[in-house]
Design a protein around this motif. Structure first.
Motif, mmCIF file in Angstrom:
data_model
loop_
_atom_site.group_PDB
_atom_site.id
_atom_site.type_symbol
_atom_site.label_atom_id
_atom_site.label_comp_id
_atom_site.label_asym_id
_atom_site.label_seq_id
_atom_site.Cartn_x
_atom_site.Cartn_y
_atom_site.Cartn_z
ATOM 1 N N VAL A 191 0.806 -1.221 0.000
ATOM 2 C CA VAL A 191 0.000 0.000 0.000
ATOM 3 C C VAL A 191 0.839 1.271 0.000
ATOM 4 C CG1 VAL A 191 -1.952 -1.118 1.137
ATOM 5 C CG2 VAL A 191 -0.238 0.062 2.530
ATOM 6 N N GLY A 192 2.127 1.153 0.264
ATOM 7 C CA GLY A 192 2.995 2.315 0.407
ATOM 8 C C GLY A 192 3.636 2.784 -0.887
ATOM 9 N N VAL A 193 4.569 3.704 -0.735
ATOM 10 C CA VAL A 193 5.272 4.314 -1.852
ATOM 11 C C VAL A 193 6.759 3.978 -1.743
ATOM 12 C CG1 VAL A 193 5.899 6.505 -2.922
ATOM 13 C CG2 VAL A 193 3.617 6.203 -1.944
ATOM 14 N N THR A 194 7.319 3.516 -2.852
ATOM 15 C CA THR A 194 8.754 3.249 -2.902
ATOM 16 C C THR A 194 9.452 4.473 -3.488
ATOM 17 O OG1 THR A 194 8.306 0.911 -3.269
ATOM 18 C CG2 THR A 194 10.530 1.676 -3.757
ATOM 19 N N ARG A 195 10.441 4.952 -2.800
ATOM 20 C CA ARG A 195 11.218 6.108 -3.255
ATOM 21 C C ARG A 195 12.456 5.635 -4.007
ATOM 22 N NH1 ARG A 195 7.614 9.785 -3.503
ATOM 23 N NH2 ARG A 195 6.593 10.207 -1.538
ATOM 24 N N SER A 196 13.192 6.577 -4.545
ATOM 25 C CA SER A 196 14.387 6.227 -5.315
ATOM 26 C C SER A 196 15.353 5.414 -4.466
ATOM 27 C CB SER A 196 15.080 7.492 -5.828
ATOM 28 O OG SER A 196 15.504 8.298 -4.752
ATOM 29 N N GLY A 197 15.982 4.447 -5.094
ATOM 30 C CA GLY A 197 16.904 3.568 -4.398
ATOM 31 C C GLY A 197 16.215 2.435 -3.665
ATOM 32 N N GLY A 198 14.894 2.293 -3.852
ATOM 33 C CA GLY A 198 14.158 1.217 -3.213
ATOM 34 C C GLY A 198 13.748 1.508 -1.783
ATOM 35 N N TYR A 199 13.975 2.714 -1.322
ATOM 36 C CA TYR A 199 13.606 3.121 0.038
ATOM 37 C C TYR A 199 12.091 3.135 0.170
ATOM 38 C CZ TYR A 199 12.520 6.497 3.722
ATOM 39 O OH TYR A 199 11.977 7.124 4.814
#
Length: 142
Positions: free
Chosen positions: A37-45
């Motif tokens: 349900v979340g958001v993945t940021r750059s670098g897979g964070y």
């Protein structure tokens, strides 16, 4: 939170002494759920914002034996018994998976496969099931 803790704002945190809840929230099952349900940021964070974390279904009607065991293991991990942390985390994951009705040996697939079929589908169905008890019903994020 320790009395001498310093928190940089804005920094959401859960102020609770419910070690069972903390064990569930730090389990692989909860992690998998937030990845859905979340958001993945750059670098897979992975971004663990309250809007995502508060959606985690919390197991209800948990037998006292399991609740106490998860709480004890979570406290032991926090108390600094570092050499035993992987074993304790595995035990928490086993118990939490059982509470969700998921076979522990299949949990690895949740991080490797997406979609609605097979193990992931069953896991998702249980976690995303109808009328779950959500964390947002119990905890206020600060």
């Amino acid at each position: 939170v320790k009395d001498d803790a310093i928190v940089c704002a804005p920094s959401p945190f859960i102020a609770t002494d419910d070690w069972f809840l903390l064990g569930v929230l730090n389990s692989k099952a909860a992690d998998w759920y937030v990845h859905q349900v979340g958001v993945t940021r750059s670098g897979g964070y992975m971004e663990y914002k309250p809007v995502f974390v508060e959606q985690i279904p919390i197991p209800q009607n948990v037998p006292e034996k399991e609740r106490t065991r998860v709480a004890s293991l979570a406290q032991a991990i926090q108390s600094g018994q570092r050499e035993e942390v992987p074993e304790y985390e595995e035990q928490i994951n086993d118990i939490v998976c059982d509470l969700y009705g998921i076979k522990t040996e299949k949990l690895g697939y949740c991080n490797k496969r997406n979609g609605s079929g097979g193990v992931v589908g069953a896991f998702r169905q249980r976690l995303l099931g109808q009328s779950p008890y959500l964390l947002s019903n119990e905890i206020t994020f600060f």
